[in-house]
Design a protein around this motif. Structure first.
Motif, PDB file in Angstrom:
ATOM      1  N   ASN A  84      37.895 -25.878  -5.622  1.00  8.34           N
ATOM      2  CA  ASN A  84      36.595 -25.254  -5.859  1.00  8.34           C
ATOM      3  C   ASN A  84      35.873 -24.921  -4.726  1.00  8.34           C
ATOM      4  N   LEU A  85      36.021 -25.377  -3.380  1.00 15.63           N
ATOM      5  CA  LEU A  85      35.249 -25.275  -2.295  1.00 15.63           C
ATOM      6  C   LEU A  85      34.796 -23.789  -2.044  1.00 15.63           C
ATOM      7  N   ASN A  86      35.835 -22.911  -1.979  1.00 17.80           N
ATOM      8  CA  ASN A  86      35.382 -21.479  -1.918  1.00 17.80           C
ATOM      9  C   ASN A  86      34.313 -21.109  -3.068  1.00 17.80           C
ATOM     10  N   LYS A  87      34.559 -21.389  -4.209  1.00 21.77           N
ATOM     11  CA  LYS A  87      33.457 -21.043  -5.124  1.00 21.77           C
ATOM     12  C   LYS A  87      32.267 -21.580  -4.983  1.00 21.77           C
ATOM     13  N   ILE A  88      32.164 -22.794  -4.546  1.00 25.06           N
ATOM     14  CA  ILE A  88      30.964 -23.590  -4.173  1.00 25.06           C
ATOM     15  C   ILE A  88      30.262 -22.958  -3.171  1.00 25.06           C
ATOM     16  N   PHE A  89      31.150 -22.675  -1.973  1.00 23.24           N
ATOM     17  CA  PHE A  89      30.274 -21.975  -0.828  1.00 23.24           C
ATOM     18  C   PHE A  89      29.817 -20.671  -1.093  1.00 23.24           C
ATOM     19  N   HIS A 213      37.441 -21.707  11.112  1.00 22.97           N
ATOM     20  CA  HIS A 213      37.986 -23.005  11.092  1.00 22.97           C
ATOM     21  C   HIS A 213      37.925 -23.552   9.680  1.00 22.97           C
ATOM     22  N   PHE A 214      37.253 -22.962   8.549  1.00 17.43           N
ATOM     23  CA  PHE A 214      37.393 -23.508   7.264  1.00 17.43           C
ATOM     24  C   PHE A 214      37.471 -22.321   6.431  1.00 17.43           C
ATOM     25  N   ASP A 215      38.583 -22.364   5.360  1.00 20.43           N
ATOM     26  CA  ASP A 215      39.102 -21.371   4.746  1.00 20.43           C
ATOM     27  C   ASP A 215      38.054 -21.123   3.570  1.00 20.43           C
ATOM     28  N   GLU A 216      37.419 -21.919   3.138  1.00 16.93           N
ATOM     29  CA  GLU A 216      36.382 -21.938   1.827  1.00 16.93           C
ATOM     30  C   GLU A 216      35.085 -21.013   2.457  1.00 16.93           C
TER      31      GLU A 216
END
Length: 512
Positions: A84-89, A213-216
Motif C-alpha cells: 500500500n506504500l504507493n497508494k499512501i504516497f 530510490h523509492f519505488d512508491e
C-alpha cells in the motif's frame, strides 16, 4: 523486523550523520542570522518574523496532515508489507495539493485583511509587508508539497540523503545572507524572494531523490475513499494538537506584535534562532529514533518500544542540557558577541525559550508513541485542549499589562501540565508504567539538572562578562553535565554502550 541490537546501531549511525549535518547548519544559521539582522535592521527583521507567523497560522490543518502522512508511511514499512506504500504516497501528494489550494484561498481572504488592518506595522513598510506575505505564502505552499517526500526519506531511515539535502539548504541560506547584504533594492522583499527560491530548489531535489530510490514515490492520481478517511480521521484529531502548537508559537508572536510592536518581535525572533540551532541536535536524534518507535509498535515489539521511549525522553533532555547550560550562564555576553545590535528583551527571551525546549523534549518520544497507535482522539481532546490554553491565558496577561516574556512562562508551565496528561493517556492506551517513568526519567532529569548546575552557577554567579569567563564557565558546565549524566543519568547498559563506542572512536582516531 531487525533485532534490537541492529536497530540501536542504525539509530546511532543515523544520529551521528544528522549531527554532522547539524553542526554545519548551526554554524551557518548563527552566522546568517547576524548578517540578516544587520542587513534588514531590527524593525524589518521583526516584520519578517511576524508576517511569516501570519502565514504559518494557516498551517493548522497542514501540520496535522503532515503528521498523518509520516505515521502512515512509517507504519506500513514497519509491517513489512509494502503493497500500500504507493497508494499512501500518492494519496498524500493529492491531499497536499488540494490543501495548498484551500490555504491560498483563505490566506488571501483573511490573511491580507488581518495584515493590513490589525497588525502593528509602520505605514512606510506596509507595501513591503504585503510583498513578504505573498512570497512567504508561496514558500509555504512549496514546502507543503514537499512533505510526502521528506516523510518517505525519514521513514526509510535514509538519513544521509536527508542530511546532504539539508546542508544544500543551509548553503543556499548562506548565499542569501550575502546577497541581501549587498542588495541595492528593498532588502526585506529581496530576502523573502531568495528564501522562496531556496525552497523551490530543495523541493525539486527531494522529489528527484525519492523518485530515484523509492519505488512508491511515483505519483499518480489516487482517490481511495477508505484510505483518505483513515488519514483524515487521524489528521482531524491531530488537528487539535497542531492548532495548539501553532497558536502558542505563531499566535504568541502576533500577540507580541499587537501589544508591544515589531521591535519585541525581533527579540523573540532572535531567541528562536538560538533555540532552532540548539534544538536541532535533539530533533536529529528524534528523526533517527521516531521511525523505530513506530515500526516497533507496528511489529508488536512493545518491550523494545518502551525501552526507546524511556531512553529517548532522557537523552533528548540531556542533549539540550549540555548545550543550553553554557548559554544560560552567558546569554547577554553571547548575544553581544554574536550580534552587533541586541534587541531589548532578547536575553530573557533566549533563556526562557531554552528552558521551554528542555521542558518539551521529555515529551517527544511520548508523542511519537501515541501517534504510532493511531488512537489519538481522547489524547488530543485532553492534551491538545490543555495546550490551547496558551493563547487565551497569554492574551489576558498581556492585556492587563504583563511583560512580553510572560507568554514563554505560560508555555513552560503548561508544558509540564501536558506531560502529566500524556503519561496518563499512555498508561491507558499502551500500559506505559507511569510510576517507573517518573522515577527513572523525570526524577532522574531533575537530579542531573540540579547537580550539573550547582558548580558553574556558584562559581560564576557574580563574575563580570568576559571572554575568559565565557570559556571557563562553558568548559566547567559541559564537563559537569557529561560526568553527572554518565554516572547518574545513564544506567549500566547505557554506560557500557557509551564506553565501548568511545573506545572504538578513539582507536580509529589514533590509528589514522
Amino acid at each position: 523486523m531487525n533485532n534490537s541490537s541492529e536497530n540501536n546501531k542504525r539509530i546511532a549511525k543515523n544520529t551521528l550523520l544528522l549531527y554532522f549535518r547539524m553542526l554545519f547548519m548551526m554554524a551557518v544559521s548563527l552566522y546568517t542570522s547576524r548578517i540578516v539582522l544587520n542587513a534588514l535592521g531590527v524593525e524589518d527583521f521583526g516584520i519578517y518574523n511576524v508576517v511569516g507567523g501570519v502565514v504559518a497560522m494557516f498551517s493548522l490543518l497542514s501540520g496535522s496532515l503532515s503528521t498523518a502522512i509520516s505515521r502512515f508511511i512509517t507504519y506500513e514499512l514497519g509491517k513489512e508489507e509494502q503493497g500500500n506504500l504507493n497508494k499512501i504516497f500518492s494519496s498524500a501528494v493529492t491531499i497536499q495539493i488540494t490543501l495548498a489550494a484551500i490555504i491560498i484561498l483563505f490566506a488571501e481572504l483573511i490573511g491580507v485583511w488581518f495584515l493590513n488592518t490589525q497588525m502593528t506595522i509602520p505605514v512606510s513598510r506596509i507595501t513591503a509587508s504585503n510583498w513578504v506575505f505573498q512570497i512567504s505564502l508561496l514558500t509555504f505552499v512549496i514546502n507543503l508539497i514537499s512533505i510526502p517526500y521528506n516523510a518517505s526519506i525519514i521513514a526509510h531511515e535514509k538519513m544521509s540523503a536527508f542530511a546532504y539535502i539539508s546542508i544544500l539548504e543551509a548553503i543556499g541560506k548562506l548565499i542569501t545572507a550575502y546577497f541581501i547584504s549587498i542588495s541595492p533594492i528593498d532588502k526585506l522583499i529581496f530576502y523573502s524572494f531568495l528564501m522562496c527560491v531556496i525552497a523551490l530548489i530543495i523541493r525539486f531535489t527531494y522529489g528527484y531523490y525519492c523518485r530515484k530510490h523509492f519505488d512508491e514515490c511515483t505519483y499518480s492520481f489516487i482517490w481511495d475513499k477508505q484510505l483518505l478517511k483513515q488519514m483524515f480521521s487521524f489528521a482531524g484529531w491531530n488537528f487539535i494538537g497542531t492548532a495548539s502548537a501553532v497558536l502558542r508559537d505563531q499566535g504568541g508572536n502576533i500577540l507580541i506584535n499587537l501589544f508591544n510592536g515589531p521591535i519585541v518581535n525581533a527579540a523573540r525572533g532572535i531567541a528562536f534562532q538560538v533555540n532552532n540551532a540548539i534544538q536541532g541536535f535533539v530533533n536529529n536524534f528524534m528523526i533517527a529514533l521516531n521511525p523505530q518507535i513506530t515500526k516497533s509498535y507496528a511489529a508488536n515489539n512493545h518491550k523494545y518500544m518502551m525501552t526507546l521511549i524511556f531512553q529517548g525522553a532522557r537523552l533528548s533532555f540531556y542533549m539540550l542540557l549540555i548545550l543550553s547550560l553554557p548559554i544560560l550562564l552567558n546569554t547577554q555576553y553571547i548575544l553581544e558577541i554574536w550580534l552587533k545590535t541586541v534587541p531589548e528583551h532578547s536575553t530573557l527571551f533566549v533563556q526562557l525559550v531554552l528552558i521551554l525546549a528542555m521542558s518539551e523534549s521529555i515529551s517527544y518520544p511520548l508523542i511519537t508513541a501515541i501517534q504510532a497507535t493511531g488512537k489519538i482522539r481522547n489524547y488530543q481532546l485532553l492534551v491538545g485542549g490543555l495546550q490551547l490554553l496558551n493563547f487565551p491565558i497569554s492574551y489576558c496577561l498581556l492585556h492587563i499589562g504583563f511583560f512580553p516574556e510572560i507568554i514563554m512562562i505560560v508555555a513552560i508551565i503548561l508544558t509540564q501540565v501536558c506531560l502529566g496528561a500524556r503519561l496518563y493517556m499512555l498508561q491507558k492506551i499502551i500500559k506505559l508504567p507511569t510510576k517507573v517513568f517518573l522515577k527513572k526519567v523525570y526524577l532522574n532529569i531533575i537530579i542531573v539538572s540540579t547537580l550539573s548546575s550547582i558548580t558553574p552557577v556558584l562559581l560564576f554567579r557574580n563574575t563580570p562578562d568576559t571572554l575568559s569567563k565565557f570559556i571557563l564557565s562553558s568548559s566547567i558546565s559541559v564537563t559537569c553535565c557529561i560526568i553527572i549524566i554518565y554516572y547518574i543519568g545513564c544506567n549500566s547498559t547505557e554506560r557500557n554502550f557509551i564506553s565501548t563506542k568511545t573506545k572504538q572512536i578513539l582507536r580509529k582516531i589514533f590509528t589514522l
